[in-house]
Design a protein around this motif. Structure first.
Motif, short mmCIF file in Angstrom:
data_model
loop_
_atom_site.label_atom_id
_atom_site.label_comp_id
_atom_site.label_asym_id
_atom_site.label_seq_id
_atom_site.Cartn_x
_atom_site.Cartn_y
_atom_site.Cartn_z
N LEU A 13 0.83 -1.21 0.00
CA LEU A 13 0.00 0.00 0.00
C LEU A 13 0.86 1.26 0.00
N LEU A 14 1.96 1.24 0.73
CA LEU A 14 2.85 2.39 0.74
C LEU A 14 3.48 2.61 -0.63
N ARG A 15 3.89 1.54 -1.29
CA ARG A 15 4.45 1.68 -2.64
C ARG A 15 3.43 2.25 -3.61
N ILE A 16 2.18 1.81 -3.51
CA ILE A 16 1.12 2.33 -4.38
C ILE A 16 0.90 3.81 -4.09
N ALA A 17 0.87 4.19 -2.82
CA ALA A 17 0.66 5.60 -2.46
C ALA A 17 1.80 6.47 -2.97
N ILE A 18 3.02 6.02 -2.83
CA ILE A 18 4.17 6.80 -3.30
C ILE A 18 4.13 6.94 -4.81
N THR A 19 3.77 5.88 -5.51
CA THR A 19 3.67 5.94 -6.97
C THR A 19 2.61 6.94 -7.40
N ALA A 20 1.46 6.91 -6.75
CA ALA A 20 0.38 7.83 -7.11
C ALA A 20 0.76 9.27 -6.83
#
Length: 77
Positions: A13-20
């Motif tokens: 979830l953190l990787r997805i948030a950083i990507t977004a």
């Protein structure tokens, strides 16, 4: 107390948030660049708004990451 999600899920979830959030910041930068290149003041306003939204999103994701790291340190004790 509610059970914690598995560590792998939180990391995903953190990787997805950083990507977004990174994409949002790059969109703001591109909009500001095009606004200057084409001399379109309306795009400059849009770029400024996107820049502040991206900054707020970065702060939120950063705060979440810090909170998650602190929770992980507390759980390790």
């Amino acid at each position: 107390m509610r059970p914690r999600a598995p560590s792998a899920r939180r990391a995903r979830l953190l990787r997805i948030a950083i990507t977004a959030v990174f994409s949002l910041g790059m969109t703001a930068a591109a909009t500001l660049s095009i606004a200057v290149s084409l001399s379109i003041p309306e795009l400059d306003v849009l770029g400024q708004v996107l820049r502040w939204v991206a900054a707020a999103a970065w702060l939120a994701v950063g705060a979440g990451a810090v909170a998650e790291a602190r929770a992980g340190l507390r759980a390790a004790r």
